[in-house]
Scaffold this motif. Sequence first.
Motif, PDB file in Angstrom:
ATOM      1  N   GLY A 230       0.591  -0.778  -0.458  1.00 15.71           N
ATOM      2  CA  GLY A 230       0.215   0.262  -0.019  1.00 15.71           C
ATOM      3  C   GLY A 230       0.789   1.110  -0.123  1.00 15.71           C
ATOM      4  O   GLY A 230       0.751   2.654  -0.921  1.00 15.71           O
ATOM      5  N   SER A 234       0.479   4.157  -3.099  1.00 14.35           N
ATOM      6  CA  SER A 234       0.539   5.523  -2.983  1.00 14.35           C
ATOM      7  C   SER A 234       1.419   6.327  -3.304  1.00 14.35           C
ATOM      8  O   SER A 234       1.279   7.285  -3.313  1.00 14.35           O
ATOM      9  N   HIS A 235       2.679   6.011  -3.017  1.00 14.03           N
ATOM     10  CA  HIS A 235       3.750   6.684  -3.100  1.00 14.03           C
ATOM     11  C   HIS A 235       4.040   6.654  -4.761  1.00 14.03           C
ATOM     12  O   HIS A 235       4.198   7.990  -5.320  1.00 14.03           O
ATOM     13  N   HIS A 239      -0.699   9.962  -4.080  1.00 13.43           N
ATOM     14  CA  HIS A 239      -1.827  10.310  -3.198  1.00 13.43           C
ATOM     15  C   HIS A 239      -2.180   8.691  -3.047  1.00 13.43           C
ATOM     16  O   HIS A 239      -2.221   7.814  -3.090  1.00 13.43           O
ATOM     17  N   VAL A 240      -3.607   8.980  -1.722  1.00 12.98           N
ATOM     18  CA  VAL A 240      -3.349   8.073  -1.817  1.00 12.98           C
ATOM     19  C   VAL A 240      -4.689   7.580  -2.435  1.00 12.98           C
ATOM     20  O   VAL A 240      -5.168   7.943  -2.427  1.00 12.98           O
ATOM     21  N   PRO A 241      -4.453   6.307  -2.811  1.00  7.68           N
ATOM     22  CA  PRO A 241      -4.960   5.557  -3.568  1.00  7.68           C
ATOM     23  C   PRO A 241      -6.879   5.904  -3.631  1.00  7.68           C
ATOM     24  O   PRO A 241      -7.310   5.204  -2.143  1.00  7.68           O
ATOM     25  N   ALA A 259     -10.560   1.453  -0.510  1.00  6.42           N
ATOM     26  CA  ALA A 259      -9.518   2.530   0.547  1.00  6.42           C
ATOM     27  C   ALA A 259     -10.785   3.441   1.774  1.00  6.42           C
ATOM     28  O   ALA A 259     -11.179   3.437   1.277  1.00  6.42           O
ATOM     29  N   SER A 263      -6.073   4.755   3.798  1.00  8.06           N
ATOM     30  CA  SER A 263      -5.170   3.825   3.147  1.00  8.06           C
ATOM     31  C   SER A 263      -6.429   3.337   2.573  1.00  8.06           C
ATOM     32  O   SER A 263      -7.464   2.231   2.632  1.00  8.06           O
TER      33      SER A 263
END
Length: 281
Positions: A230, A234-235, A239-241, A259, A263
Amino acid sequence: MPRDKDQRSLFVKLVEFLSPGPDSTAELIETLADAEHRELIEPESRVMLEGVIRMADMTAGDVMVAVRRMDLLDIDAPYDEILGQVIETGHSRFPVFEGSRDNIIGILLAKDLLKLQRAPELNLRTLLRPPEFVPESKGLNELLREFRSNRSHLAVVIDEFGKTAGLITIEDVLEEIVGEIEDEFDEEDRQSSIFTLADGSQRVAGDAAIEEVNQTFGTQLPEEDFDTIGGLVSHELGHVPRRGEQVDLGGLRLVVMLARGGSVRWFKATRLTEASDTAES
């Protein structure tokens, strides 16, 4: 008359299928999975039934958004700062604190900020709704009944010491019924974070170690800078998917299935060659 005959036929099938009855929750869930395999129930129905069964043993602490991920408003912050935070996060309700983040004094509905624009002389405190507090041990069944009876949508979860532990909404509880993905494989002592689905693809937990992913799929994803899949995804996305987003990494196609709380909970993982074959067919 044909309708009655069809109903009786379905009832007979269910009785035949469920006899002898399951002796445990695990067996009942296996029974539902077999019912789906035999096309007695739809996949969506199985997910909902499993959610209802599992929810009986779940508490507010199992589902809450942890305190470190909560979006809180400071009662003493300037109006423009509060408005900016509301717009940026996009929530409809916010816990409001004074002094310490543990000192939650009320709940602000985002729409109530419009009243301040029309009447600047109003005090923000007058717009706050009374907060509801529930212990981490609160059962989800009981909590859902309270949400419905109180017509509330949000509660602050507190730990055994009376400090804020997290936040839970009625949507969080309902998601456990309508298909919270983690429920299907949420075993207390699970040995793996990767599960094979009926179509041959894999369901991968967002907190699965990259080392485990590499071992399972024979990939060479970088293990030095990130511990979990995760975090790596995200990296890569920046952004947070969000649910439905996908990314191709190291020969894998990872699609976000769930999500929440800042997270990713579950991905659907497919090798790129398999994903291409599926798309072409």
